[in-house]
Design a protein around this motif. Structure first.
Motif, PDB file in Angstrom:
ATOM      1  N   GLY A  87       0.783  -1.095  -0.101  1.00  0.00           N
ATOM      2  CA  GLY A  87      -0.156   0.065  -0.136  1.00  0.00           C
ATOM      3  C   GLY A  87       0.673   1.211   0.012  1.00  0.00           C
ATOM      4  N   LEU A  88       0.676   2.008   0.813  1.00  0.00           N
ATOM      5  CA  LEU A  88       1.447   3.253   1.212  1.00  0.00           C
ATOM      6  C   LEU A  88       2.765   2.954   2.028  1.00  0.00           C
ATOM      7  CD1 LEU A  88      -1.321   5.969   1.672  1.00  0.00           C
ATOM      8  CD2 LEU A  88      -0.021   5.479  -0.653  1.00  0.00           C
ATOM      9  N   GLU A 111       8.570   0.382   9.465  1.00  0.00           N
ATOM     10  CA  GLU A 111       7.542   0.978   8.431  1.00  0.00           C
ATOM     11  C   GLU A 111       7.678   2.388   8.312  1.00  0.00           C
ATOM     12  OE1 GLU A 111       3.766  -0.648   9.025  1.00  0.00           O
ATOM     13  OE2 GLU A 111       4.383  -2.797   9.542  1.00  0.00           O
ATOM     14  N   LEU A 112       7.732   2.796   7.029  1.00  0.00           N
ATOM     15  CA  LEU A 112       7.823   4.255   6.786  1.00  0.00           C
ATOM     16  C   LEU A 112       6.599   4.543   5.809  1.00  0.00           C
ATOM     17  CD1 LEU A 112      10.766   3.807   7.487  1.00  0.00           C
ATOM     18  CD2 LEU A 112      11.343   5.413   6.139  1.00  0.00           C
ATOM     19  N   VAL A 113       6.130   5.714   5.903  1.00  0.00           N
ATOM     20  CA  VAL A 113       4.881   6.238   5.075  1.00  0.00           C
ATOM     21  C   VAL A 113       5.521   7.686   4.752  1.00  0.00           C
ATOM     22  CG1 VAL A 113       3.223   5.148   6.058  1.00  0.00           C
ATOM     23  CG2 VAL A 113       3.688   7.372   7.097  1.00  0.00           C
ATOM     24  N   LEU A 115       4.531  11.618   3.829  1.00  0.00           N
ATOM     25  CA  LEU A 115       3.590  12.679   4.054  1.00  0.00           C
ATOM     26  C   LEU A 115       4.087  13.705   3.024  1.00  0.00           C
ATOM     27  CD1 LEU A 115       3.910  13.456   7.730  1.00  0.00           C
ATOM     28  CD2 LEU A 115       2.357  12.099   6.527  1.00  0.00           C
ATOM     29  N   ILE A 116       3.049  14.006   1.872  1.00  0.00           N
ATOM     30  CA  ILE A 116       3.124  15.027   1.048  1.00  0.00           C
ATOM     31  C   ILE A 116       2.589  16.306   1.274  1.00  0.00           C
ATOM     32  CG2 ILE A 116       2.711  15.131  -1.656  1.00  0.00           C
ATOM     33  CD1 ILE A 116       4.242  12.586  -0.715  1.00  0.00           C
ATOM     34  N   ASN A 117       3.209  17.018   1.465  1.00  0.00           N
ATOM     35  CA  ASN A 117       2.660  18.479   1.731  1.00  0.00           C
ATOM     36  C   ASN A 117       1.933  18.473   3.201  1.00  0.00           C
ATOM     37  OD1 ASN A 117       4.037  20.006  -0.250  1.00  0.00           O
ATOM     38  ND2 ASN A 117       2.281  19.260  -1.594  1.00  0.00           N
ATOM     39  N   GLY A 118       2.229  17.517   4.191  1.00  0.00           N
ATOM     40  CA  GLY A 118       1.745  17.226   5.298  1.00  0.00           C
ATOM     41  C   GLY A 118       0.670  16.170   5.478  1.00  0.00           C
ATOM     42  N   ARG A 119       0.357  15.736   4.216  1.00  0.00           N
ATOM     43  CA  ARG A 119      -0.741  14.559   4.156  1.00  0.00           C
ATOM     44  C   ARG A 119       0.060  13.243   3.592  1.00  0.00           C
ATOM     45  NH1 ARG A 119      -6.337  17.257   2.086  1.00  0.00           N
ATOM     46  NH2 ARG A 119      -7.071  15.533   3.376  1.00  0.00           N
ATOM     47  N   LEU A 120      -0.845  12.210   4.385  1.00  0.00           N
ATOM     48  CA  LEU A 120      -0.308  10.928   3.839  1.00  0.00           C
ATOM     49  C   LEU A 120      -0.601  10.676   2.513  1.00  0.00           C
ATOM     50  CD1 LEU A 120       0.651   8.076   4.968  1.00  0.00           C
ATOM     51  CD2 LEU A 120      -1.689   7.444   5.323  1.00  0.00           C
TER      52      LEU A 120
END
Length: 133
Positions: A87-88, A111-113, A115-120
């Motif tokens: 997934g993400l 596990e890393l995710v 943040l794109i401009n503060g949003r997942l």
């Protein structure tokens, strides 16, 4: 099942990383795994600063650490990592082996995710670098 590694680096335990028992303090293994991930990203030409300027920030969402054999002062060790995507989430499987006898010292799943401009969100920059595109 043998782990599939895509990167490894060698490091040495420093005296100040050890506790009164003469073994590496458990928190220092987090530093070792993080440094390994950073070196891996650098080897792929990824710049945290450049991606941050684009609004892309990877963050640790979860860690699972299994301590197996303690490292001691002056031990040389090899930190290895593998990566997959679900997934993400980017899931790093990281193992640390004492070089002298190849004993497993730590097994970690990180596990890393992104943040794109503060949003997942999903990062095409990371997907491309990791070979997921």
């Amino acid at each position: 099942m043998e782990a599939k590694y895509v990167f490894e680096t060698e490091m040495e335990v420093r005296d100040y990383e050890c506790d009164i028992q003469g073994i590496v303090n458990n928190a220092n293994y987090l530093h070792y795994t993080e440094h390994t991930r950073h070196l891996y990203l650098q080897s792929l030409g990824i710049s945290f600063a450049r991606l941050h300027e684009k609004g892309i920030d990877p963050v640790v969402a979860r860690m699972n650490l299994q301590y197996k054999t303690p490292l001691r002062s002056d031990d040389v060790f090899v930190s290895k990592l593998g990566i997959r995507k679900e997934g993400l989430r980017y899931i790093f499987n990281q193992d640390i082996f004492r070089k002298a006898d190849n004993r497993l010292c730590l097994r970690a799943t990180v596990e890393l995710v992104c943040l794109i401009n503060g949003r997942l969100g999903n990062s095409e920059d990371y997907d491309r670098a990791f070979g997921f595109l």
